[in-house]
Scaffold this active site. Structure first.
Site, PDB file in Angstrom:
ATOM      1  N   ASP A   1      47.175 131.583  83.697  1.00 30.36           N
ATOM      2  CA  ASP A   1      46.391 132.819  83.584  1.00 30.36           C
ATOM      3  C   ASP A   1      44.909 132.558  83.806  1.00 30.36           C
ATOM      4  O   ASP A   1      44.304 131.744  83.121  1.00 30.36           O
ATOM      5  CB  ASP A   1      46.603 133.452  82.206  1.00 30.36           C
ATOM      6  CG  ASP A   1      48.022 133.958  82.036  1.00 30.36           C
ATOM      7  OD1 ASP A   1      48.468 134.748  82.881  1.00 30.36           O
ATOM      8  OD2 ASP A   1      48.690 133.551  81.059  1.00 30.36           O
TER       9      ASP A   1
ATOM     10  N   ASP B   1      40.250 127.494  83.907  1.00 29.13           N
ATOM     11  CA  ASP B   1      39.228 128.544  83.845  1.00 29.13           C
ATOM     12  C   ASP B   1      38.582 128.666  82.476  1.00 29.13           C
ATOM     13  O   ASP B   1      37.657 129.451  82.314  1.00 29.13           O
ATOM     14  CB  ASP B   1      39.823 129.901  84.248  1.00 29.13           C
ATOM     15  CG  ASP B   1      40.816 130.416  83.222  1.00 29.13           C
ATOM     16  OD1 ASP B   1      41.709 129.646  82.810  1.00 29.13           O
ATOM     17  OD2 ASP B   1      40.700 131.589  82.827  1.00 29.13           O
TER      18      ASP B   1
ATOM     19  N   ASP C   1      46.307 125.398  85.176  1.00 25.76           N
ATOM     20  CA  ASP C   1      46.514 126.428  84.161  1.00 25.76           C
ATOM     21  C   ASP C   1      47.089 127.636  84.911  1.00 25.76           C
ATOM     22  O   ASP C   1      46.991 127.702  86.140  1.00 25.76           O
ATOM     23  CB  ASP C   1      45.182 126.767  83.491  1.00 25.76           C
ATOM     24  CG  ASP C   1      45.297 127.892  82.481  1.00 25.76           C
ATOM     25  OD1 ASP C   1      46.178 127.822  81.610  1.00 25.76           O
ATOM     26  OD2 ASP C   1      44.514 128.857  82.585  1.00 25.76           O
TER      27      ASP C   1
END
Length: 196
Positions: free
Chosen positions: A18, A172, A16
């Site tokens: 961000d 995250d 991922d």
């Protein structure tokens, strides 16, 4: 601190962007607050992190509904992106993930799989000097259904020519971990800023 990896013979890494590669979530929240504030909206830090990984337009639409507002979805989304780009020079890489990105470079095929626009992902990776570390970028608009649907991760595996079961995902958010699991991929949870 290098993030520990699960056991396995992984043939591709899917990251991922961000909050995983780019330590950009605090800056994204500032951009959100400023953009929404111009139309009388707000997004608490708690809700911002809870909604991590959701498409920008869905967040604005839900805030309109929850806060009784009529913010113009596309205009707010565009303004948030402009504000984020202005703040981008302050963003660094997430410690522990950067080492895996560098270690995998030229050794293990790697992709970025993000719910953000290609423009935003490219700008973040360019600012960090990491754009050339990835063989494939899969961004918003490249797939029909957002995470937790596995489509984005499955597309990245297909573009890399790697069986999904041989991919390791770095994520995250809960939605991202759910999407990786649904794709049949192992995953590494990247801790949020306050846990690092």
């Amino acid at each position: 601190m290098l993030l520990p990896l699960p056991a396995g013979d992984f043939r591709a890494y899917l990251f991922d962007c961000d909050g995983t590669i780019a330590d950009s979530m605090p800056v994204h929240h500032v951009a959100w607050q400023r953009a929404l504030g111009e139309w009388g909206g707000e997004l608490s830090e708690e809700l911002f992190y809870a909604w991590g990984g959701r498409p920008v337009v869905d967040i604005i639409a839900d805030l309109n509904r929850l806060q009784g507002l009529r913010m113009p979805v596309e205009a707010v989304a565009a303004r948030r992106e402009v504000l984020f780009q202005e703040l981008l020079p302050t963003v660094g890489a997430v410690p522990g993930v950067l080492e895996h990105v560098e270690d995998a470079h030229r050794r293990i095929p790697s992709a970025v799989v993000s719910g953000s626009t290609r423009e935003s992902v490219t700008a973040s990776l360019t600012a960090l000097g990491l754009l050339d570390r990835f063989d494939v970028l899969v961004c918003a608009g490249d797939y029909a259904r957002p995470k937790p649907d596995p489509a984005a991760f499955l597309l990245a595996a297909e573009l890399l020519g790697v069986d999904p079961r041989s991919c390791l995902v770095f994520e995250d958010t809960d939605l991202g971990i759910e999407a990786a699991t649904a794709a049949g991929m192992a995953a590494v949870r990247v801790p949020p800023p306050w846990e690092r």
